[in-house]
Scaffold this motif. Structure first.
Motif, PDB file in Angstrom:
ATOM      1  N   TRP A  31       0.840  -1.203   0.000  1.00  0.00           N
ATOM      2  CA  TRP A  31       0.000   0.000   0.000  1.00  0.00           C
ATOM      3  C   TRP A  31       0.874   1.252   0.000  1.00  0.00           C
ATOM      4  CZ3 TRP A  31      -3.956   1.171   4.507  1.00  0.00           C
ATOM      5  CH2 TRP A  31      -4.644   2.348   4.225  1.00  0.00           C
ATOM      6  N   SER A  35       1.117   4.089  -2.931  1.00  0.00           N
ATOM      7  CA  SER A  35       0.831   5.502  -2.695  1.00  0.00           C
ATOM      8  C   SER A  35       1.997   6.390  -3.097  1.00  0.00           C
ATOM      9  CB  SER A  35       0.502   5.730  -1.215  1.00  0.00           C
ATOM     10  OG  SER A  35       1.640   5.477  -0.391  1.00  0.00           O
ATOM     11  N   ILE A  43      -3.982   7.322  -4.576  1.00  0.00           N
ATOM     12  CA  ILE A  43      -3.946   6.354  -3.484  1.00  0.00           C
ATOM     13  C   ILE A  43      -3.301   7.029  -2.284  1.00  0.00           C
ATOM     14  CG2 ILE A  43      -3.073   4.130  -2.683  1.00  0.00           C
ATOM     15  CD1 ILE A  43      -3.119   3.126  -5.499  1.00  0.00           C
ATOM     16  N   THR A  49      -4.341   8.003   5.588  1.00  0.00           N
ATOM     17  CA  THR A  49      -5.612   7.337   5.859  1.00  0.00           C
ATOM     18  C   THR A  49      -5.884   7.265   7.356  1.00  0.00           C
ATOM     19  OG1 THR A  49      -5.317   5.994   3.852  1.00  0.00           O
ATOM     20  CG2 THR A  49      -6.935   5.229   5.460  1.00  0.00           C
ATOM     21  N   MET A 225      -9.732  10.882  -1.248  1.00  0.00           N
ATOM     22  CA  MET A 225      -9.381   9.470  -1.257  1.00  0.00           C
ATOM     23  C   MET A 225      -8.977   8.937   0.111  1.00  0.00           C
ATOM     24  SD  MET A 225     -10.271   8.980  -4.223  1.00  0.00           S
ATOM     25  CE  MET A 225      -9.962   7.223  -4.249  1.00  0.00           C
ATOM     26  N   TYR A 228     -12.146   8.206   1.725  1.00  0.00           N
ATOM     27  CA  TYR A 228     -12.740   7.096   0.981  1.00  0.00           C
ATOM     28  C   TYR A 228     -12.147   5.762   1.433  1.00  0.00           C
ATOM     29  CZ  TYR A 228     -14.326   4.415  -3.105  1.00  0.00           C
ATOM     30  OH  TYR A 228     -14.909   3.489  -3.927  1.00  0.00           O
ATOM     31  N   PHE A 229     -10.835   5.724   1.581  1.00  0.00           N
ATOM     32  CA  PHE A 229     -10.175   4.502   2.036  1.00  0.00           C
ATOM     33  C   PHE A 229     -10.584   4.144   3.461  1.00  0.00           C
ATOM     34  CE2 PHE A 229      -6.515   2.831  -0.595  1.00  0.00           C
ATOM     35  CZ  PHE A 229      -7.008   3.322  -1.788  1.00  0.00           C
ATOM     36  N   VAL A 232     -13.844   2.279   3.118  1.00  0.00           N
ATOM     37  CA  VAL A 232     -13.605   0.950   2.552  1.00  0.00           C
ATOM     38  C   VAL A 232     -13.034   0.011   3.624  1.00  0.00           C
ATOM     39  CG1 VAL A 232     -12.236  -0.359   0.887  1.00  0.00           C
ATOM     40  CG2 VAL A 232     -13.343   1.776   0.188  1.00  0.00           C
TER      41      VAL A 232
END
Length: 262
Positions: A31, A35, A43, A49, A225, A228-229, A232
């Motif tokens: 990840w 990114s 990302i 995040t 994002m 958003y992550f 998720v």
């Protein structure tokens, strides 16, 4: 009597935990590399995040959306369990009934649930009832079909042995048929729980835009994002908790099944 195994030792809980943590670290590394490699902003990094998650939590948005989604998900899934298990058991226990209706159940299972959403909205509106029905429709089919298959896979020789000892039909069904169907039932519950979670998001997107599905649409449409992550990952966490809880329940009930056989 001791069962003869395949010669392979079962993996210990501690070893399995270490393997899972190692794989999680590997995923986090991938990840972070993604990114840092892809164009900026597509990302988010794990750090960004985590910061977004802390911000959403401090603002109360994450808890509110999580609560709304869990109510919808829990209501629909509980209704699916209460309906799916008895219907599947009835189909498997009464062969003529099962052979009569199974073609219609399979047809309904193959129909995309999204096709029913406009009708559900017309009948029930945009509230929690409509969302719960959408979750129910997604979760109930795997539960029915797997319970049906599990009951059909019953051990006829064991049933005959129980009958020869004078066991009543109710005792046979409760101590042989249903315990034997347990592996099928748990698979159905896992599939139902997974599809139900997906339908929760679908329901929140197609009806009143609330809950985690609403935040997913909001942050996706505005290209935020990191947030958003977070949503998720929250959905993935719910899925892991539910499926692992069912796995634990299966392990405990399997011990009971073995011990309770006549």
């Amino acid at each position: 009597m001791t069962a003869v195994g395949s010669g392979r030792r079962p993996t210990g809980a501690g070893t399995l935990l270490l393997l899972r943590l190692g794989f999680l670290a590997f995923l986090l590394l991938l990840w972070w590399l993604a990114s840092a490699t892809v164009p900026r902003g597509l990302i988010p990094s794990p750090t960004a995040t985590a910061e977004a998650a802390a911000r959403l939590w401090s603002e109360g948005r994450l808890q509110a959306a999580l609560g709304q989604s869990l109510v919808v998900y829990g209501t629909g899934l509980a209704a699916a369990v209460l309906v799916g298990i008895p219907v599947g058991a009835l189909m498997g226990g009464i062969r003529l009934f099962g052979r009569t209706v199974d073609i219609f159940v399979f047809a309904l299972a193959a129909t995309p649930r999204v096709a029913f959403i406009p009708l559900i909205i017309v009948l029930l509106g945009l509230g929690i009832e409509a969302k719960a029905v959408i979750v129910f429709l997604g979760a109930v089919m795997p539960i029915i079909l797997n319970t049906y298959a599990g009951v059909l896979a019953r051990d006829e020789e064991l049933i005959e042995m129980a009958r020869s000892t004078g066991a009543s039909p109710a005792r046979i069904y409760g101590h042989i048929v249903l315990p034997g169907a347990l592996p099928f039932l748990v698979v159905g519950l896992r599939l139902g729980a997974t599809i139900g979670l997906i339908n929760t998001v679908v329901a929140e997107l197609y009806t009143a835009v609330t809950g985690l599905g609403g935040l997913l649409a909001l942050y996706g449409n505005t290209f935020r994002m990191a947030e958003y992550f977070v949503i998720v990952l929250a959905l993935a966490t719910i899925g892991v908790i539910v499926t692992e809880s069912l796995r634990l329940a299966e392990t405990r009930l399997s011990r009971w099944r073995i011990a309770d056989r006549p």
